[in-house]
Structure formats: structure tokens, C-alpha cells
Design a protein around this motif. Sequence first.
Motif, PDB file in Angstrom:
ATOM      1  N   GLN A   7       0.828  -1.197   0.000  1.00  0.00           N
ATOM      2  CA  GLN A   7       0.000   0.000   0.000  1.00  0.00           C
ATOM      3  C   GLN A   7       0.865   1.250   0.000  1.00  0.00           C
ATOM      4  O   GLN A   7       0.617   2.208  -0.753  1.00  0.00           O
ATOM      5  CB  GLN A   7      -0.920  -0.004   1.223  1.00  0.00           C
ATOM      6  CG  GLN A   7      -1.880   1.173   1.298  1.00  0.00           C
ATOM      7  CD  GLN A   7      -2.995   1.098   0.266  1.00  0.00           C
ATOM      8  OE1 GLN A   7      -3.373   0.019  -0.166  1.00  0.00           O
ATOM      9  NE2 GLN A   7      -3.514   2.240  -0.140  1.00  0.00           N
ATOM     10  N   SER A   8       1.906   1.240   0.818  1.00  0.00           N
ATOM     11  CA  SER A   8       2.791   2.402   0.909  1.00  0.00           C
ATOM     12  C   SER A   8       3.512   2.646  -0.408  1.00  0.00           C
ATOM     13  O   SER A   8       3.700   3.797  -0.829  1.00  0.00           O
ATOM     14  CB  SER A   8       3.813   2.203   2.036  1.00  0.00           C
ATOM     15  OG  SER A   8       3.167   2.112   3.288  1.00  0.00           O
ATOM     16  N   PHE A   9       3.923   1.554  -1.073  1.00  0.00           N
ATOM     17  CA  PHE A   9       4.645   1.706  -2.341  1.00  0.00           C
ATOM     18  C   PHE A   9       3.776   2.373  -3.394  1.00  0.00           C
ATOM     19  O   PHE A   9       4.212   3.304  -4.080  1.00  0.00           O
ATOM     20  CB  PHE A   9       5.136   0.354  -2.850  1.00  0.00           C
ATOM     21  CG  PHE A   9       5.775   0.427  -4.212  1.00  0.00           C
ATOM     22  CD1 PHE A   9       7.038   0.966  -4.368  1.00  0.00           C
ATOM     23  CD2 PHE A   9       5.093  -0.025  -5.335  1.00  0.00           C
ATOM     24  CE1 PHE A   9       7.624   1.054  -5.630  1.00  0.00           C
ATOM     25  CE2 PHE A   9       5.669   0.056  -6.597  1.00  0.00           C
ATOM     26  CZ  PHE A   9       6.943   0.600  -6.745  1.00  0.00           C
ATOM     27  N   PHE A  10       2.524   1.917  -3.535  1.00  0.00           N
ATOM     28  CA  PHE A  10       1.663   2.473  -4.582  1.00  0.00           C
ATOM     29  C   PHE A  10       1.127   3.853  -4.224  1.00  0.00           C
ATOM     30  O   PHE A  10       0.606   4.555  -5.094  1.00  0.00           O
ATOM     31  CB  PHE A  10       0.528   1.504  -4.899  1.00  0.00           C
ATOM     32  CG  PHE A  10       0.967   0.365  -5.773  1.00  0.00           C
ATOM     33  CD1 PHE A  10       1.124   0.528  -7.132  1.00  0.00           C
ATOM     34  CD2 PHE A  10       1.274  -0.867  -5.209  1.00  0.00           C
ATOM     35  CE1 PHE A  10       1.557  -0.520  -7.933  1.00  0.00           C
ATOM     36  CE2 PHE A  10       1.705  -1.927  -6.001  1.00  0.00           C
ATOM     37  CZ  PHE A  10       1.856  -1.747  -7.372  1.00  0.00           C
ATOM     38  N   PRO A  14       7.591   6.958  -6.257  1.00  0.00           N
ATOM     39  CA  PRO A  14       8.127   5.931  -7.168  1.00  0.00           C
ATOM     40  C   PRO A  14       7.062   4.970  -7.665  1.00  0.00           C
ATOM     41  O   PRO A  14       7.055   4.595  -8.851  1.00  0.00           O
ATOM     42  CB  PRO A  14       9.168   5.211  -6.299  1.00  0.00           C
ATOM     43  CG  PRO A  14       9.571   6.198  -5.274  1.00  0.00           C
ATOM     44  CD  PRO A  14       8.326   6.976  -4.972  1.00  0.00           C
ATOM     45  N   GLY A  15       6.146   4.563  -6.784  1.00  0.00           N
ATOM     46  CA  GLY A  15       5.085   3.650  -7.201  1.00  0.00           C
ATOM     47  C   GLY A  15       4.151   4.279  -8.211  1.00  0.00           C
ATOM     48  O   GLY A  15       3.742   3.650  -9.190  1.00  0.00           O
ATOM     49  N   GLN A  16       3.817   5.542  -8.002  1.00  0.00           N
ATOM     50  CA  GLN A  16       2.935   6.235  -8.936  1.00  0.00           C
ATOM     51  C   GLN A  16       3.625   6.493 -10.273  1.00  0.00           C
ATOM     52  O   GLN A  16       3.000   6.387 -11.327  1.00  0.00           O
ATOM     53  CB  GLN A  16       2.452   7.536  -8.307  1.00  0.00           C
ATOM     54  CG  GLN A  16       1.519   7.321  -7.135  1.00  0.00           C
ATOM     55  CD  GLN A  16       1.046   8.607  -6.503  1.00  0.00           C
ATOM     56  OE1 GLN A  16       1.621   9.670  -6.728  1.00  0.00           O
ATOM     57  NE2 GLN A  16      -0.001   8.534  -5.702  1.00  0.00           N
ATOM     58  N   VAL A  17       4.917   6.801 -10.227  1.00  0.00           N
ATOM     59  CA  VAL A  17       5.668   7.004 -11.471  1.00  0.00           C
ATOM     60  C   VAL A  17       5.714   5.709 -12.272  1.00  0.00           C
ATOM     61  O   VAL A  17       5.523   5.716 -13.497  1.00  0.00           O
ATOM     62  CB  VAL A  17       7.093   7.504 -11.161  1.00  0.00           C
ATOM     63  CG1 VAL A  17       7.962   7.448 -12.417  1.00  0.00           C
ATOM     64  CG2 VAL A  17       7.051   8.925 -10.608  1.00  0.00           C
ATOM     65  N   LEU A  18       5.968   4.599 -11.601  1.00  0.00           N
ATOM     66  CA  LEU A  18       5.995   3.303 -12.283  1.00  0.00           C
ATOM     67  C   LEU A  18       4.645   2.990 -12.913  1.00  0.00           C
ATOM     68  O   LEU A  18       4.569   2.519 -14.063  1.00  0.00           O
ATOM     69  CB  LEU A  18       6.381   2.205 -11.291  1.00  0.00           C
ATOM     70  CG  LEU A  18       6.362   0.766 -11.840  1.00  0.00           C
ATOM     71  CD1 LEU A  18       7.377   0.612 -12.965  1.00  0.00           C
ATOM     72  CD2 LEU A  18       6.639  -0.237 -10.718  1.00  0.00           C
ATOM     73  N   LEU A 102      -5.769   2.810 -10.039  1.00  0.00           N
ATOM     74  CA  LEU A 102      -4.800   2.428  -9.005  1.00  0.00           C
ATOM     75  C   LEU A 102      -4.010   3.637  -8.523  1.00  0.00           C
ATOM     76  O   LEU A 102      -3.719   3.762  -7.331  1.00  0.00           O
ATOM     77  CB  LEU A 102      -3.853   1.358  -9.556  1.00  0.00           C
ATOM     78  CG  LEU A 102      -2.708   0.906  -8.639  1.00  0.00           C
ATOM     79  CD1 LEU A 102      -3.245   0.288  -7.353  1.00  0.00           C
ATOM     80  CD2 LEU A 102      -1.811  -0.092  -9.375  1.00  0.00           C
ATOM     81  N   VAL A 103      -3.654   4.527  -9.448  1.00  0.00           N
ATOM     82  CA  VAL A 103      -2.917   5.740  -9.066  1.00  0.00           C
ATOM     83  C   VAL A 103      -3.785   6.634  -8.184  1.00  0.00           C
ATOM     84  O   VAL A 103      -3.320   7.176  -7.166  1.00  0.00           O
ATOM     85  CB  VAL A 103      -2.463   6.521 -10.320  1.00  0.00           C
ATOM     86  CG1 VAL A 103      -1.890   7.883  -9.932  1.00  0.00           C
ATOM     87  CG2 VAL A 103      -1.423   5.727 -11.091  1.00  0.00           C
ATOM     88  N   ILE A 104      -5.054   6.791  -8.563  1.00  0.00           N
ATOM     89  CA  ILE A 104      -5.940   7.721  -7.866  1.00  0.00           C
ATOM     90  C   ILE A 104      -6.425   7.161  -6.536  1.00  0.00           C
ATOM     91  O   ILE A 104      -6.489   7.871  -5.518  1.00  0.00           O
ATOM     92  CB  ILE A 104      -7.156   8.071  -8.750  1.00  0.00           C
ATOM     93  CG1 ILE A 104      -6.689   8.684 -10.083  1.00  0.00           C
ATOM     94  CG2 ILE A 104      -8.092   9.030  -8.033  1.00  0.00           C
ATOM     95  CD1 ILE A 104      -5.889   9.951  -9.935  1.00  0.00           C
ATOM     96  N   ASN A 105      -6.753   5.875  -6.550  1.00  0.00           N
ATOM     97  CA  ASN A 105      -7.372   5.294  -5.354  1.00  0.00           C
ATOM     98  C   ASN A 105      -6.810   3.906  -5.078  1.00  0.00           C
ATOM     99  O   ASN A 105      -7.505   2.900  -5.215  1.00  0.00           O
ATOM    100  CB  ASN A 105      -8.894   5.229  -5.533  1.00  0.00           C
ATOM    101  CG  ASN A 105      -9.609   4.812  -4.278  1.00  0.00           C
ATOM    102  OD1 ASN A 105      -9.179   5.099  -3.166  1.00  0.00           O
ATOM    103  ND2 ASN A 105     -10.720   4.104  -4.447  1.00  0.00           N
TER     104      ASN A 105
END
Length: 209
Positions: A7-10, A14-18, A102-105
Motif C-alpha cells: 500500500q505504501s509503495f503504490f 516511485p510507485g505512482q511514477v511506475l 490504481l494511481v488515484i485510489n
Amino acid sequence: MSEEALQSFFESVPGQVLTVATIFLLLVLIMRSSKKKNDVSVLVKSAILMGVAFVLNQVTLFRMPQGGSITAFSMFALFLVGYLFGPRQGILAGMAYGLLDLVINPYVIHPIQIFMDYPLAFGAIGIGAILRETKQGMITGYLVGVLGRYLVTVVSGIIFWGMYAAEGFSAVSWSFFYNMTYMLPEAVATVAILLIPQVRQFFEKYKQE
């Protein structure tokens, strides 16, 4: 990786950029998978329809307590990508849309759950485009696409969300019932609109052979 770490990664930069980079790659594949080597118009129109689907998804008529909501025809806007340009474009656009969601929510507990609830579930809507050339292909294709998303979500619910089943339900029966409560009303309302010949004819004009 633990649920908290995922959860923290996304939720992190970095998670959002990926995730955004993956969305961009899928959009490029939409452009390159058309009959022409590169078709920028398909990319632009697909991106517009994804944007429309995202906006309509924010018009929530009813939100379920454990995720999922009845929206203002957002699934149909996403289905239109495949209907107008072909099933491959529809599946790729659905996957890209799922990653945008996934990025938004982001709500993640397992790597497979991420794939099922986001790119796979929304990508399944594009499967209905295989019926785009059949009689009543818009309606039947849309229903097949919704069914595809429903089945993926049901399986994910059984595997990952069974602990939240209401009293008196098993994980299987609860997932079948719960996901139907928000997908079925939107599908019925959409089909009711599509039964109007003028509505179907409007979209038919833009279908790419």
C-alpha cells in the motif's frame, strides 16, 4: 511484501511514477496495434474515452461500503474504445484505465489482487468488442464486457476479500452477490439507453472497420 508495504509503495512517488509509465506504454501499444503502423487518432480518441470514463466514474449514484459503486455509464465509455477500434485496443485501454484508478485510489493487499482488481478487471470490459460486428453487437458486446469484469471481480473477492463476507454468506456467495449489486443496475440502465436506435446509430458512425 506485506500488505502495508504494498500500500505504501503504490501511494509513494516511485510507485505512482511506475504505474503512470505503464499506462503510457499501454497507450503507445493502443496506437501501434491498429491496422496502420501508427495511428495517432486512435490513441487520442481512446485517451478521450478513458477520460470520459474517469469523469463519469466520479458521478457516483451509489457507493458500496466495501468498494465498488454504481456510476453514470462509465463502463460503457470504456467499452466504446473496443467497440470503435477493436478488442485489442479495448483491452489495452481498459488495463490502462485500471492502472489510472490504481494511481488515484490504491487499495492493495497482494500483488495478484492488484492485477485482478485493476488492469485485469477493467481490461476484461474490452473483451466484449469481439462481438462488435455481430447483430446487436453494441448491446451484447457491452454485456459480455461487463460480465468479464464481474467474473474477475468475483474471483478476486472470493480469494482476497472473503473475510469481509456478511453474516450468513460464504466467501463465494457473498462475492457473487456483492459485486452484482453495483454492476447489474448500471448495466441495466445502460442497456435501456442503448435500446434507443438513435443512440446506437450515433456511435456506429464512428466505428473503425
